[in-house]
Write an enzyme that holds these catalytic residues in place. Structure first.
Site, PDB file in Angstrom:
ATOM      1  N   ALA A 126      28.911  71.088  35.536  1.00  0.00           N
ATOM      2  CA  ALA A 126      29.108  71.308  36.986  1.00  0.00           C
ATOM      3  C   ALA A 126      27.713  71.391  37.590  1.00  0.00           C
ATOM      4  CB  ALA A 126      29.909  72.581  37.211  1.00  0.00           C
ATOM      5  N   ALA A 128      25.809  69.866  40.493  1.00  0.00           N
ATOM      6  CA  ALA A 128      25.162  69.775  41.818  1.00  0.00           C
ATOM      7  C   ALA A 128      24.882  71.158  42.389  1.00  0.00           C
ATOM      8  CB  ALA A 128      26.070  69.004  42.774  1.00  0.00           C
ATOM      9  N   PRO A 129      23.800  71.331  43.161  1.00  0.00           N
ATOM     10  CA  PRO A 129      22.870  70.292  43.627  1.00  0.00           C
ATOM     11  C   PRO A 129      21.777  69.919  42.628  1.00  0.00           C
ATOM     12  CG  PRO A 129      22.273  72.411  44.576  1.00  0.00           C
ATOM     13  CD  PRO A 129      23.508  72.653  43.772  1.00  0.00           C
ATOM     14  N   GLY A 130      21.767  70.540  41.452  1.00  0.00           N
ATOM     15  CA  GLY A 130      20.885  70.028  40.405  1.00  0.00           C
ATOM     16  C   GLY A 130      19.709  70.925  40.058  1.00  0.00           C
ATOM     17  N   SER A 131      19.745  72.205  40.495  1.00  0.00           N
ATOM     18  CA  SER A 131      18.591  73.049  40.132  1.00  0.00           C
ATOM     19  C   SER A 131      18.513  73.189  38.617  1.00  0.00           C
ATOM     20  CB  SER A 131      18.624  74.408  40.816  1.00  0.00           C
ATOM     21  OG  SER A 131      19.919  74.869  40.996  1.00  0.00           O
ATOM     22  N   LYS A 132      19.660  73.438  38.005  1.00  0.00           N
ATOM     23  CA  LYS A 132      19.607  73.640  36.548  1.00  0.00           C
ATOM     24  C   LYS A 132      19.483  72.310  35.818  1.00  0.00           C
ATOM     25  CE  LYS A 132      22.130  77.877  37.212  1.00  0.00           C
ATOM     26  NZ  LYS A 132      22.556  77.539  38.596  1.00  0.00           N
ATOM     27  N   GLU A 150      29.515  66.106  38.289  1.00  0.00           N
ATOM     28  CA  GLU A 150      29.846  66.868  39.510  1.00  0.00           C
ATOM     29  C   GLU A 150      31.142  66.316  40.088  1.00  0.00           C
ATOM     30  OE1 GLU A 150      28.826  69.621  41.190  1.00  0.00           O
ATOM     31  OE2 GLU A 150      30.454  69.087  42.568  1.00  0.00           O
ATOM     32  N   ASP A 195      27.846  75.779  34.225  1.00  0.00           N
ATOM     33  CA  ASP A 195      27.480  76.680  35.333  1.00  0.00           C
ATOM     34  C   ASP A 195      28.651  76.559  36.315  1.00  0.00           C
ATOM     35  OD1 ASP A 195      25.748  78.360  36.805  1.00  0.00           O
ATOM     36  OD2 ASP A 195      25.071  76.659  37.997  1.00  0.00           O
ATOM     37  N   CYS A 248      27.499  82.659  39.258  1.00  0.00           N
ATOM     38  CA  CYS A 248      26.710  83.518  40.144  1.00  0.00           C
ATOM     39  C   CYS A 248      27.652  84.514  40.809  1.00  0.00           C
ATOM     40  CB  CYS A 248      25.935  82.695  41.168  1.00  0.00           C
ATOM     41  SG  CYS A 248      26.944  81.603  42.149  1.00  0.00           S
TER      42      CYS A 248
HETATM   43  N1  SAM Z   1      24.624  73.989  38.352  1.00  0.00           N
HETATM   44  C1  SAM Z   1      24.378  73.815  39.770  1.00  0.00           C
HETATM   45  C2  SAM Z   1      22.919  74.060  40.072  1.00  0.00           C
HETATM   46  O1  SAM Z   1      22.295  74.836  39.339  1.00  0.00           O
HETATM   47  O2  SAM Z   1      22.387  73.461  41.016  1.00  0.00           O
HETATM   48  C3  SAM Z   1      25.284  74.691  40.599  1.00  0.00           C
HETATM   49  C4  SAM Z   1      26.717  74.460  40.268  1.00  0.00           C
HETATM   50  S1  SAM Z   1      27.849  75.309  41.308  1.00  0.00           S
HETATM   51  C5  SAM Z   1      27.786  76.899  40.705  1.00  0.00           C
HETATM   52  C6  SAM Z   1      29.372  74.712  40.706  1.00  0.00           C
HETATM   53  C7  SAM Z   1      29.606  73.263  40.979  1.00  0.00           C
HETATM   54  O3  SAM Z   1      30.832  72.894  40.343  1.00  0.00           O
HETATM   55  C8  SAM Z   1      29.787  72.898  42.442  1.00  0.00           C
HETATM   56  O4  SAM Z   1      28.873  71.892  42.774  1.00  0.00           O
HETATM   57  C9  SAM Z   1      31.212  72.373  42.538  1.00  0.00           C
HETATM   58  O5  SAM Z   1      31.347  71.304  43.452  1.00  0.00           O
HETATM   59  C10 SAM Z   1      31.456  71.901  41.124  1.00  0.00           C
HETATM   60  N2  SAM Z   1      32.882  71.864  40.685  1.00  0.00           N
HETATM   61  C11 SAM Z   1      33.951  72.453  41.247  1.00  0.00           C
HETATM   62  N3  SAM Z   1      35.051  72.192  40.523  1.00  0.00           N
HETATM   63  C12 SAM Z   1      34.658  71.443  39.480  1.00  0.00           C
HETATM   64  C13 SAM Z   1      35.335  70.837  38.390  1.00  0.00           C
HETATM   65  N4  SAM Z   1      36.659  71.003  38.218  1.00  0.00           N
HETATM   66  N5  SAM Z   1      34.611  70.096  37.524  1.00  0.00           N
HETATM   67  C14 SAM Z   1      33.303  69.935  37.681  1.00  0.00           C
HETATM   68  N6  SAM Z   1      32.594  70.476  38.698  1.00  0.00           N
HETATM   69  C15 SAM Z   1      33.291  71.219  39.587  1.00  0.00           C
END
Ligand code: SAM
Length: 480
Positions: A126, A128-132, A150, A195, A248
């Protein structure tokens, strides 16, 4: 203190039911109402931490190292400077040398650090936006193959833009519900970061409205999604592989309970690895199970939860699936590849490219080298690697990503932009040269030593090759 921070009573009552004995609810509430310190991570693909520290000293930027991430710093800039030029428009940011990332959000990739030293294939489920993702790419030093997935289309675009800016070339992007990986790619990954999408309770210091729609029921609903994702991650992991689960948010419903579900569903096949020694002081936030439950008041950060697991045995997926549809790429024929490599060597003295060259119609792609061809065919990718050029009748015209991702390999035909030239370049203008040049062909533009794009030598100037969508609003750039 941010008095506008919305903290519903029902949320506080819920937190009281699980806050550990050594922490006070009053401190928690006060910290939630206190704005966050800004943190950045140095992108070591583009700049060393030493160079960054020198840049900060010259600019009067105050930095404090983040104890759990060698590349992380809390950063304060003079107020006036910040008002005149937001950090996101500074040269260090535009050149991809730094990434603004909350300090505790640097922890989940750090928990994978050991695993990455011998990982070939990594999944960020998961992303986006891609920090990790960008942190993982830097930790992998662009080696191996990282699949960044994503589910949201708009966020996938943001992820793609992040990866271009930081110079990642070992990433394949996919656009699925992460729950599919277990069925389509069983036992294919050495390391997985999940994440997970979550209720974001830990982000209230950044977003005063983060708890506006809080309810216990929504926590429970999200935990169902998290369970489907962690189950998929288990199946997608190789035996011996490492899984890091993070959110988070603070509620045990989305954290400990999801981990407990994993441990029960796959009893005897997965083990917790304690994170109590991840960094000095980590024990202050370690739970009895060995997870990190980062309450905002412990390290003056956002709230976070991180758990690490090792897969010790396999369980077959009940419904394995195979991808349908053709693979739209073909390897570039050897003669054409040789010709392209020779041109690149002649112009930039780059001896070889890190990956395999593929074609899709006129597009020329550099794919990362994968340990198993099957990885490229198991699912449909939105993109793999980087677009380095397009073919035309006389050869290949190089694309922006060739410069931003591979420009550091060039020892010839590069041009270091000074502050005024950089402002001109990002505003789409040509760069006047103080003296006429005899150089010809393409030139890689660099800022602070990091490649930022392409130009073309002309007699008295470098013609700007920046694509229109990357050109900035001129008013925002005032570096002088
Ligand atoms: N790892 C990201 C970063 O560090 O930039 C932040 C991720 S954020 C906590 C969770 C992400 O999961 C969101 O971008 C959301 O759109 C995506 N998401 C939601 N449901 C999902 C699913 N079923 N499968 C994959 N990604 C999903």
């Amino acid at each position: 203190m941010n008095i506008n921070t919305f903290i519903p009573d029902a949320f506080i009552e819920d937190v009281k039911s699980y806050i550990p004995d050594h922490l006070k609810i009053e401190d928690f509430i006060t910290t939630c109402q206190t704005p966050l310190k800004r943190a950045v991570r140095v992108n070591t693909l583009k700049m060393s931490t030493k160079e960054f520290e020198q840049e900060c000293a010259q600019r009067n930027w105050e930095i404090t190292p983040v104890p759990w991430c060698q590349q992380g710093y809390w950063l304060e800039r003079p107020e006036q400077e910040e008002a005149a030029l937001p950090l996101g428009k500074t040269d260090l940011h535009l050149s991809g040398c730094i990434y603004v990332q909350e300090a505790s959000s640097m922890l989940p990739p750090m928990a994978l650090k050991d695993a990455l030293t011998h990982a070939n294939t990594v999944l960020d489920m998961a992303a986006a936006p891609g920090s990790k993702t960008s942190q993982l790419v830097a930790m992998l030093n662009n080696d191996g193959f990282l699949i960044a997935n994503e589910f949201s289309s708009s966020r996938l675009k943001a992820l793609s833009a992040t990866l271009k800016r930081v110079g990642a070339y070992n990433v394949g992007l996919t656009h699925f519900d992460g729950a599919v990986f277990g069925d389509y790619m069983p036992e294919m990954f050495d390391a997985i970061l999940l994440d997970a999408p979550c209720s974001g309770e830990g982000t209230v210091r950044k977003d005063a409205d983060a708890l506006k729609n809080w309810s216990l029921q929504s926590n429970i609903d999200i935990s169902d999604v998290q369970k489907s994702l962690i189950k998929s991650a288990f199946h997608a992991l190789k035996v011996g592989g490492t899984l890091v689960y993070s959110t988070c948010t603070l509620t045990p419903v989305e954290n400990q309970a999801v981990c407990q579900y994993l441990l029960e569903e796959f009893a005897g096949l997965i083990e917790v690895q304690t994170l109590s020694d991840l960094f000095t002081g980590a024990d202050k936030a370690t739970t009895d199970e060995g997870y990190l439950h980062i309450w905002p008041q412990i390290f003056d950060s956002e709230g976070f939860f991180i758990a690490k697991f090792i897969k010790t045995g396999a369980k077959a997926v009940s419904e394995p699936k195979t991808k349908k549809g053709a693979f739209p790429f073909a390897q570039m024929p050897p003669k054409q590849t040789q010709q392209l490599l020779q041109e690149i060597k002649k112009q930039f003295a780059i001896k070889s490219l890190p990956g395999e060259i593929y074609l899709r119609d006129k597009e020329v792609w550099l794919f990362p080298t994968v340990e198993n061809e099957q990885l490229l065919h198991a699912v449909k990718f939105s993109r793999i690697g980087i677009l380095i050029g397009t073919t035309h009748k006389n050869g290949v015209r190089l694309e922006h990503e060739f410069a931003t991702c591979l420009g550091h390999l060039a020892t010839k035909n590069t041009h270091n932009l000074d502050a005024q030239q950089a402002a001109d370049y990002f505003n789409g203008k040509d760069i006047r040269l103080p003296q006429p040049t005899t150089a010809s062909g393409e030139v890689i533009m660099c800022l602070n030593g990091a490649p930022v794009g392409l130009g073309k030598w002309q007699k008295n100037k470098i013609k700007n090759s920046l694509a229109r969508d990357l050109v900035l609003d001129g008013k925002l750039i005032t570096w002088e």
